[in-house]
Design a protein around this motif. Structure first.
Motif, PDB file in Angstrom:
ATOM      1  N   THR A   8      40.458  40.630  44.913  1.00 17.35           N
ATOM      2  CA  THR A   8      40.842  41.432  43.754  1.00 17.35           C
ATOM      3  C   THR A   8      41.130  40.480  42.603  1.00 17.35           C
ATOM      4  N   ASP A   9      40.659  40.833  41.421  1.00 14.57           N
ATOM      5  CA  ASP A   9      40.812  39.971  40.235  1.00 14.57           C
ATOM      6  C   ASP A   9      40.306  38.565  40.510  1.00 14.57           C
ATOM      7  N   LYS A  20      42.587  36.063  42.215  1.00 16.39           N
ATOM      8  CA  LYS A  20      43.890  35.707  41.636  1.00 16.39           C
ATOM      9  C   LYS A  20      44.999  36.614  42.180  1.00 16.39           C
ATOM     10  N   SER A  21      44.675  37.896  42.403  1.00 18.18           N
ATOM     11  CA  SER A  21      45.666  38.830  42.938  1.00 18.18           C
ATOM     12  C   SER A  21      45.619  38.912  44.461  1.00 18.18           C
ATOM     13  N   ASN A  74      48.634  36.779  44.838  1.00 19.00           N
ATOM     14  CA  ASN A  74      49.212  36.126  43.653  1.00 19.00           C
ATOM     15  C   ASN A  74      49.114  34.605  43.722  1.00 19.00           C
ATOM     16  N   SER A 115      37.916  32.497  33.552  1.00 16.72           N
ATOM     17  CA  SER A 115      37.848  33.962  33.480  1.00 16.72           C
ATOM     18  C   SER A 115      37.476  34.540  34.845  1.00 16.72           C
ATOM     19  N   ASN A 116      37.735  35.818  35.045  1.00 23.27           N
ATOM     20  CA  ASN A 116      37.438  36.457  36.337  1.00 23.27           C
ATOM     21  C   ASN A 116      35.963  36.340  36.727  1.00 23.27           C
ATOM     22  N   SER A 132      34.545  43.076  46.094  1.00 23.03           N
ATOM     23  CA  SER A 132      35.308  42.642  44.922  1.00 23.03           C
ATOM     24  C   SER A 132      35.788  43.858  44.147  1.00 23.03           C
ATOM     25  N   ASN A 133      37.100  43.940  43.947  1.00 25.82           N
ATOM     26  CA  ASN A 133      37.710  45.073  43.222  1.00 25.82           C
ATOM     27  C   ASN A 133      37.226  46.412  43.769  1.00 25.82           C
TER      28      ASN A 133
END
Length: 611
Positions: free
Chosen positions: A49-50, A53-54, A150, A164-165, A192-193
């Motif tokens: 996710t992200d 990063k998340s 995180n 960037s993502n 992804s997401n």
């Protein structure tokens, strides 16, 4: 004086170790996927996710861990792969770093669920900044699920350095591909997401390569398979026509571990010598199997750079194996002559050479002169050649032709100031469908049409990003373009800048985009090809870190849209090209520094001929 040397607390020591091991989300992805492979999994799922990063989560159906092992795995230098120093030189597994999970736990919040097949219940552990917050039993299937959330939450300076993502997702996709390609017998998926990017069913190596790199390679790969007592080389190389301008589709694996090796890449390039251009790169996915004691994999923190005990043997064997495969499949270099296609349609080619024509030719004195022995110097009956001058005298211009000439003579503002007053040409000449010759009083200019057009387009794009966006021509019938996941991640990152440059693209599904509009000068029907070629060139420029993303995009589009060498131009097109070139702020060079034209002085020409 008090003592000043002290031991670092574990959490700080782990964060320092994490600096080498976990540089970005993709680094953690690599470690977790390799651990899942080592656990004997037949199904591995990666969820991010992200761009990690998340959340980065890896779920596998491997053998799992006991409660004690689950807790121990997060300790520094904890490993199941090494028991003594000799084991370091006989490693056959993937993840063996020892501090990988400890490093991950030092820079993120980790949740681990794991269960062994012979145990009724699994273990759940929650770790925050290297501290165990919770440990309890959990009901689950055999295998492991590890989630890190995180990333760098407790090291904000490191988080600020992340890209960037779309950029970070591209790195994740790269690491995922490197592991998935090495183990085609394992099912892999990447989500992804909430959207599935890869769904790779287990199968043969060829099937896995096609699943990852695209169906266009399906019938364009050559099998490589050579075995000796010392080492084995197997895999696939692309046929010469699949070579690209970038190294993207090149993979080397040693004992199933992805490596980077300029030395071995040189060996493969040597095998393709004279089959592809010097600036082209062949596709390959090659696997080298040899005794682990012949390889040192501890020379780099990421284990992507290794040392062989005898590099020369490896080099020669790889090159020989690829050459043998290319020869076996009758792929040999061919001579490429630049033959004008119009020649093929001439009467002399298309019509049969009849007996009547043959006797007519044979009876001519010119034919006899050149077929009789010792007569080549003597041409009789010169009256047959009296009209030879007509070949060199221009015919009287028609009304339309005269108008075209008048239009060109009016275009006197296309040369730099130093040439404007001297320009005398009323005719532009195209040479080899590549160069345009323009006469001046002091000599002539020779303009390279592709280089010139690149400069024109680049300055047009520069004006667009500085506040004058290029108008988009809406497509009557929008075209869809399906890309590989890696290319889709690149294009997602470029969408805002591409809109400024006249391209309107909209995501449509996981790796598919709809081309809603393009700049007016893009030919209808070629939009898909234009996007694919632009991406290929963008990746080529991406190896140069000193340029911004936008700069690389502008250079890529200028190269892709420029009139290529070998294209025939009308006099009007040549005139427009030259007018536009000398209206540029830097008309003499391309964005990459190649000259757009060169000048030949009449005085120098006279000297060459002794005048």
């Amino acid at each position: 004086m008090p003592d000043i040397i002290q031991l670092l607390p574990d959490n700080i020591a782990n964060q320092i170790a994490a600096g080498e091991v976990i540089q970005r989300p993709a680094s953690a992805v690599k470690e977790l996927l390799e651990n899942a492979v080592d656990a004997g999994a037949t199904e591995i799922q990666l969820i991010v996710t992200d761009a990690g990063k998340s959340l980065i989560q890896v779920i596998d159906n491997g053998k799992g861990m006991s409660e004690t092992d689950a807790r121990m795995s997060f300790e520094r230098h904890a490993t199941s792969k090494i028991k003594n120093i000799d084991d370091l030189f006989h490693i056959k597994t993937m993840g063996f770093r020892g501090e990988a999970l400890a490093s991950i736990a030092a820079v993120s919040q980790v949740e681990l669920k794991t269960k062994k097949a012979d145990e009724p219940i699994g273990t759940y552990i929650e770790i925050d900044n290297s501290v165990v917050k919770k440990q309890e039993p959990v009901a689950m299937q055999t295998g492991s699920s590890i989630a890190m959330k995180n990333l760098f939450f407790n090291v904000p300076a490191r988080r600020n350095f992340l890209k960037s993502n779309p950029s970070e997702l591209r790195h994740i996709v790269d690491e995922f591909i490197r592991v998935a390609m090495a183990f085609p017998d394992i099912f892999f998926s990447l989500t992804s997401n909430g959207q599935e990017v890869f769904h790779l069913e287990s199968g043969s190596l060829k099937q896995r390569i096609v699943q990852i790199l695209g169906n266009n390679y399906n019938a364009k790969m050559v099998s490589v398979n050579e075995e000796t007592d010392y080492m084995n080389v197997y895999g696939f190389v692309g046929k010469p026509e699949t070579a690209k301008k970038t190294r993207g589709d090149q993979y080397f694996f040693v004992n199933n571990r992805f490596i980077k090796s300029a030395y071995l890449n040189h060996a493969v390039m040597g095998a393709f010598d004279e089959m592809i251009g010097k600036d082209s790169f062949p596709m390959y996915a090659l696997f080298i199997d040899l005794d682990p004691s012949q390889v040192d994999i501890n020379v780099h923190p990421t284990k992507q750079e290794i040392k062989f005990e005898d590099e020369k043997i490896i080099y020669a064997f790889v090159q020989s194996a690829v050459k043998h495969s290319l020869a076996q499949f009758s792929i040999t270099p061919t001579l490429d002559f630049e033959l004008d296609s119009n020649i093929q349609h001439l009467d002399a080619i298309s019509k049969p050479f009849t007996e009547e024509k043959k006797s007519s030719v044979a009876s001519s004195s010119l034919y006899n002169t050149f077929t009789k022995k010792n007569q080549a110097h003597f041409i009789e009956n010169r009256s047959e050649l009296k009209h030879w001058k007509e070949f060199y005298e221009p015919a009287a211009a028609t009304g339309n032709e005269q108008q075209a000439v008048d239009n060109k003579t009016a275009a006197t503002n296309f040369l730099p100031l130093t040439h404007q007053a001297q320009h005398t040409s009323d005719k532009l000449i195209q040479l080899h469908n590549t160069y345009i010759a323009v006469q001046t009083n002091s000599g002539y200019l020779l303009i390279h049409q592709q280089n010139a057009h690149e400069r024109i387009l680049y300055e047009r794009f520069l004006n667009a990003v500085e506040g004058k966006p290029i108008a988009t021509q809406r497509s009557l019938f929008p075209v869809t373009v399906e890309l590989t996941p890696a290319d889709a991640a690149v294009l997602n990152e470029l969408l805002p800048d591409m809109l400024t440059l006249g391209y309107q693209l909209e995501p449509f599904g996981s790796n598919t985009f709809v081309i809603q509009g393009t700049p007016a000068d893009i030919e209808q029907g070629s939009e898909k090809n234009a996007i694919e070629k632009m991406l290929e060139q963008y990746k080529h420029f991406s190896t140069d870190l000193k340029y911004s993303k936008r700069e690389k995009l502008m250079r890529s589009l200028a190269w892709q849209q420029a009139i290529k060498a070998g294209t025939s131009l009308t006099e009007k097109e040549m005139s427009t090209l030259i007018n536009d070139l000398f209206a540029c702020s830097s008309p003499n060079i391309t964005p990459t520094g190649k000259p757009t034209y060169t000048e030949f002085k009449k005085a120098d020409l006279d000297k060459m001929f002794g005048r």
